[in-house]
Design a protein around this motif. Structure first.
Motif, mmCIF file in Angstrom:
data_model
loop_
_atom_site.group_PDB
_atom_site.id
_atom_site.type_symbol
_atom_site.label_atom_id
_atom_site.label_comp_id
_atom_site.label_asym_id
_atom_site.label_seq_id
_atom_site.Cartn_x
_atom_site.Cartn_y
_atom_site.Cartn_z
ATOM 1 N N LEU A 159 -5.937 -0.647 -1.441
ATOM 2 C CA LEU A 159 -6.311 0.765 -1.527
ATOM 3 C C LEU A 159 -6.786 1.327 -0.192
ATOM 4 O O LEU A 159 -6.978 2.532 -0.062
ATOM 5 N N ARG B 190 -8.626 -5.125 -3.756
ATOM 6 C CA ARG B 190 -8.939 -3.732 -3.459
ATOM 7 C C ARG B 190 -8.506 -3.318 -2.054
ATOM 8 O O ARG B 190 -8.441 -2.121 -1.757
ATOM 9 N N THR C 88 0.836 -1.196 0.000
ATOM 10 C CA THR C 88 0.000 0.000 0.000
ATOM 11 C C THR C 88 0.874 1.251 0.000
ATOM 12 O O THR C 88 0.619 2.208 -0.740
#
Length: 278
Positions: free
Chosen positions: A199, A196, A31
């Motif tokens: 994120l 996802r 990340t």
């Protein structure tokens, strides 16, 4: 080299070690790397906004380098998931110039001096000692292939960018498009690997990633400027003090173990890199 340039290059070396520390200190390393990559792309977009598109013959170099940078970012983040900053950084940073020197001597027909051969030997000793420390100190051995993968990628994009930027004739535009392409390649790959959830960064995570991208770009810009003011060999050798900064940051800020073996290995890596760059 004047005192001002000396201090500027040392500052750039610290910033380079610093952005690696910011990635290491975040919760999810991929990340953090994603935030850094997006920050780079934004900086790159500004850099190319008022410049003409690269010539067609430059794009294969840009695409190749973008793919290699993607691999570098993946490997480096994975390495920091399994290893200390003070262990990963010297291996990844020190092995790259060793590879570049050896490949350059074979592929590019560069002449290797006696000093460079000595540097290669010292570098090899330092890297082996640093890698051996992983096994003797009980650290996760999974970080070694990732750290070495990051080093191979660093050597790869160094060789590709050297040729691509020369062919381009516009280093600013070349770097700008490179930063954009590395994001274009990295983002879908990390989304496929992590989903996802990669994120889902906290405001602190976004801040660390964007700060890392700013530190990374600033360090690179300062070094490029310094190379226009002082001998390139001296600048490139001096910037490798980033290895020592990374070791110190890992010890002081992260409380990483700092035995005599790690210190000696880091010293050998720095000495070897400097010898290969002089």
């Amino acid at each position: 080299m004047s005192l001002g340039i000396l201090l500027a290059v040392l500052g750039a070396a610290f910033l380079h070690a610093g952005w690696n520390a910011l990635i290491k200190t975040g919760g999810d390393k991929q990340t953090g790397m994603l935030m850094l990559t997006l920050g780079h792309a934004a900086i790159g977009a500004v850099g190319v906004a008022l410049r003409p598109l690269p010539a067609p013959e430059v794009w294969p170099w840009l695409i190749g380098s973008g793919l290699i940078h993607m691999a570098y970012q993946l490997f480096l983040a994975y390495a920091y998931e399994h290893g200390d900053l003070s262990r990963v950084y010297p291996i990844a940073r020190g092995t790259a110039p060793l590879i570049v020197t050896l490949v350059g001597a074979v592929v590019l027909a560069d002449t290797v001096s006696v000093t460079e051969y000595i540097g290669i030997f010292v570098l090899g000793l330092g890297i082996m000692a640093m890698a051996r420390g992983v096994f003797s100190s009980g650290e996760s051995r999974r970080m070694l292939p990732f750290a070495l993968g990051a080093a191979v990628a660093t050597a790869g994009y160094s060789l590709v960018d050297g040729s691509g930027a020369r062919l381009s004739g516009d280093a600013v535009a070349y770097v700008g498009w490179l930063l954009i392409l590395s994001a274009v390649f990295y983002v879908p790959v990390i989304l496929a690997l992590r989903g996802r959830r990669v994120l889902r960064a906290t405001p602190r995570g976004w801040g660390l990633g964007l700060a890392a991208s700013a530190a990374s770009y600033t360090a690179y810009a300062v070094v490029v400027w310094a190379m226009t003011q002082a001998p390139i060999a001296l600048v490139t050798a001096l910037r490798e003090t980033s290895i020592l900064f990374a070791v110190l940051i890992g010890w002081v800020l992260f409380g990483e173990p700092m035995g005599r073996g790690k210190l000696v290995a880091a010293g050998l890596v720095v000495s070897g890199v400097i010898l290969t760059r002089l």
